[in-house]
Motif scaffolding. Structure first.
Motif, mmCIF file in Angstrom:
data_model
loop_
_atom_site.group_PDB
_atom_site.id
_atom_site.type_symbol
_atom_site.label_atom_id
_atom_site.label_comp_id
_atom_site.label_asym_id
_atom_site.label_seq_id
_atom_site.Cartn_x
_atom_site.Cartn_y
_atom_site.Cartn_z
ATOM 1 N N ARG A 17 0.809 -1.219 0.000
ATOM 2 C CA ARG A 17 0.000 0.000 0.000
ATOM 3 C C ARG A 17 0.840 1.265 0.000
ATOM 4 N NH1 ARG A 17 -2.734 0.514 5.798
ATOM 5 N NH2 ARG A 17 -3.133 2.544 4.929
ATOM 6 N N SER A 20 2.493 4.680 -4.544
ATOM 7 C CA SER A 20 1.465 5.560 -5.095
ATOM 8 C C SER A 20 0.973 5.022 -6.445
ATOM 9 C CB SER A 20 2.022 6.966 -5.289
ATOM 10 O OG SER A 20 2.999 6.957 -6.315
ATOM 11 N N ARG A 21 -0.107 5.582 -6.896
ATOM 12 C CA ARG A 21 -0.668 5.190 -8.190
ATOM 13 C C ARG A 21 0.330 5.461 -9.319
ATOM 14 N NH1 ARG A 21 -6.476 7.376 -10.471
ATOM 15 N NH2 ARG A 21 -6.531 6.048 -12.295
ATOM 16 N N ARG A 25 2.056 2.765 -11.883
ATOM 17 C CA ARG A 25 1.966 2.981 -13.338
ATOM 18 C C ARG A 25 3.350 2.948 -13.975
ATOM 19 N NH1 ARG A 25 1.930 8.190 -16.014
ATOM 20 N NH2 ARG A 25 2.090 8.848 -13.866
ATOM 21 N N ARG A 44 -7.236 -4.301 -6.646
ATOM 22 C CA ARG A 44 -6.854 -3.489 -5.501
ATOM 23 C C ARG A 44 -7.769 -3.817 -4.338
ATOM 24 N NH1 ARG A 44 -6.968 2.877 -4.465
ATOM 25 N NH2 ARG A 44 -5.516 2.849 -2.737
ATOM 26 N N ARG A 50 -2.174 -4.316 -3.838
ATOM 27 C CA ARG A 50 -2.611 -4.621 -5.203
ATOM 28 C C ARG A 50 -2.035 -5.961 -5.639
ATOM 29 N NH1 ARG A 50 -0.892 0.783 -5.194
ATOM 30 N NH2 ARG A 50 -2.443 2.273 -5.893
#
Length: 65
Positions: A17, A20-21, A25, A44, A50
């Motif tokens: 967790r 970050s997104r 990516r 997620r 994830r």
């Protein structure tokens, strides 16, 4: 001429967790660009972790006659 079914190598990656997104990516972009992987599934969970499934084609070279 016979057609062969496409075979894939599949890998499951679990990310914590703390990422970050944008970091996720970037990681997936690097895997796709340099490793030939493609995203199959991303899941997620509520705690922020994830599970990511990526795959790439297995290329078999036919034996010479």
């Amino acid at each position: 001429m016979t057609k062969r079914a496409v075979e894939y190598e599949i890998e499951k990656v679990r990310l914590g967790r703390h990422l970050s997104r944008g970091a996720v990516r970037q990681l997936l972009t690097d895997q796709a660009e340099y490793g030939g992987w493609e995203l199959t599934r991303l899941r997620r969970y509520r705690d922020g972790t994830r599970d990511i499934w990526i795959r790439r084609k297995i290329i078999r070279v036919p034996a010479s006659v």
